[in-house]
Design an enzyme around this catalytic site. Structure first.
Site, PDB file in Angstrom:
ATOM      1  N   ASP B  52      46.557  82.765  90.442  1.00 27.17           N
ATOM      2  CA  ASP B  52      46.437  81.842  89.316  1.00 27.17           C
ATOM      3  C   ASP B  52      46.119  80.438  89.787  1.00 27.17           C
ATOM      4  O   ASP B  52      46.355  80.074  90.934  1.00 27.17           O
ATOM      5  CB  ASP B  52      47.763  81.767  88.560  1.00 27.17           C
ATOM      6  CG  ASP B  52      47.951  82.977  87.671  1.00 27.17           C
ATOM      7  OD1 ASP B  52      46.992  83.751  87.523  1.00 27.17           O
ATOM      8  OD2 ASP B  52      49.070  83.136  87.151  1.00 27.17           O
ATOM      9  N   TYR B 110      55.370  87.786  97.775  1.00 30.32           N
ATOM     10  CA  TYR B 110      55.292  86.419  97.267  1.00 30.32           C
ATOM     11  C   TYR B 110      56.570  85.680  97.617  1.00 30.32           C
ATOM     12  O   TYR B 110      57.635  86.291  97.783  1.00 30.32           O
ATOM     13  CB  TYR B 110      55.131  86.415  95.743  1.00 30.32           C
ATOM     14  CG  TYR B 110      53.719  86.689  95.280  1.00 30.32           C
ATOM     15  CD1 TYR B 110      52.823  85.634  95.121  1.00 30.32           C
ATOM     16  CD2 TYR B 110      53.276  87.977  95.026  1.00 30.32           C
ATOM     17  CE1 TYR B 110      51.526  85.866  94.704  1.00 30.32           C
ATOM     18  CE2 TYR B 110      51.979  88.220  94.602  1.00 30.32           C
ATOM     19  CZ  TYR B 110      51.107  87.148  94.446  1.00 30.32           C
ATOM     20  OH  TYR B 110      49.822  87.382  94.028  1.00 30.32           O
TER      21      TYR B 110
END
Lengths: 256, 256
Positions: B52, B110
């Protein structure tokens, strides 16, 4: 009139050092702009030292002798609301009348950070000196001990400075590795113009430190390391504080 | 034709995510621009995932199936000469034909970083989520264990995503404190749109995770944590690599 001492941290990249200048953005002016909004008038903001363009700070101290009383515990958040993202008030305390950020200080600690790698890192870019050649941090730490004590540091001052008395006392000079990063910590009762950066350049180059202390001429020392690796880390206002830090620094090989 | 796998790190602030778009600067386009200068033609650059806008990466992997051979050990420095300061090739390796940055991956890790303080820090600004309320990291770590295993993560996907199969396997979800910072590590065989950010928002808010896994509707989970705290940390291409990391993560309370 209350005297507030503010400890501030800033990323120096966008600033032309501490002191107010015409046609350049400085830290002093930026703090003063924020203080004007918080205090309701434009107070004087007095710093602990001039710092060079591009130099960073983790524990810079400045003071405001204020016409107006503001609860000291509210100052950091109130100031931070008005400050840009690269400048922050870390803490604030009320000081006795007569306190002066510069003249009350008995010593300062700088930190110099090198990234010892051929590969740049996007997250520390501009915040350290990228140094691709091998560094033997133990040997550098050993060499750096020669700085400690009272010496004529005339060789470690940029030419052009008008300072006459170049004798200073260095309390410690420590070189520590943290992974790909080398951190150099040094404290003194005062530093000459560009002194830390020349000390760092000298240690990295392996130039004879004792010879440069005996013959205090600029040509005897090494090159000036770039500003982007330098941080004003701490300012000492009491003997106890300084002594505790000296003990920590002389003992530790891994320090904060 | 040689296949080069590049591990890259970037500060995502200035980028509209990975994938090439009209009228927006993306990571893919920036890497392709640099590769064009290094390879002498414009090669395709294939990423391991879309990320993103504003999300950072420490170990993003992309591949280039090249018409031209270049010594792989020279690629990082050659690419970095052409790349902007917020993007760096950390390492490069030659892969077997058929390697695909996305389809060969068996899992991704992540990291989400929070600054748990009321005071902003100029050096980590934009690189973490400033969270002023107390965090009990042990309790959060305990709650986060509920994510582990094979579940329907439909509640942890932003509405508007067209993905039908929302079952994923989460290998670990660890919450670790490092001073004023909280780091959250999670790996899975795949992540849904905004999944990590919703998982983080849910853990912080103390929303019932088991209930949200049982009723996979978006309203059952917590808010979406901001992009600026998220990092694509690692991509796994072998079972051994993933298993070693899982052992490390399930054992350790202090991890890198």
């Amino acid at each position: 009139m209350p005297v507030y001492a503010l400890t501030i941290a800033y990323r120096g990249t966008a600033y032309s050092g501490w002191q107010v200048q015409k046609n350049a953005v400085t830290v002093q002016e930026t703090v003063q702009d924020a203080a004007e909004r918080v205090f309701g008038y434009r107070p004087d903001v007095t710093g602990c030292s001039r710092t060079d363009s591009g130099v960073h700070a983790l524990g810079y101290v400045c003071h405001i002798e204020s016409e107006k009383e503001i609860p000291v515990e509210k100052l950091p958040l109130a100031m931070n609301m008005q400050l840009p993202r690269d400048l922050s008030v870390v803490s604030a305390r009320l000081e006795a009348e007569g306190f002066h950020a510069r003249y009350s200080a008995i010593g300062k600690e700088y930190m110099y950070v090198l990234r010892n790698s051929r590969i740049k890192d996007p997250f520390t870019d501009g915040l350290c000196y990228l140094y691709p050649f091998p560094i033997d941090e133990r040997a550098a730490d050993g060499r750096g001990r020669s700085f400690e004590g009272k010496h004529d540091f005339g060789a470690f001052m940029s030419t052009g400075s008008k300072i006459k008395d170049t004798v200073r006392t260095v309390y410690y000079f420590r070189v520590v590795r943290r992974g790909d990063y080398i951190c150099i910590y040094t404290a003194a009762d005062g530093f000459l113009y560009n002194m830390v950066r020349i000390m760092v350049g000298t240690v990295l180059k392996g130039t004879d430190i004792n010879a440069a202390l005996e013959t205090p001429e600029r040509r005897m020392a090494g090159p000036t390391a770039p500003a982007e690796g330098l941080y004003l880390n701490r300012v000492f206002y009491s003997k106890e504080e300084l002594e505790a830090r000296c003990r920590e620094m002389l003992r530790c090989t891994d320090v904060e």
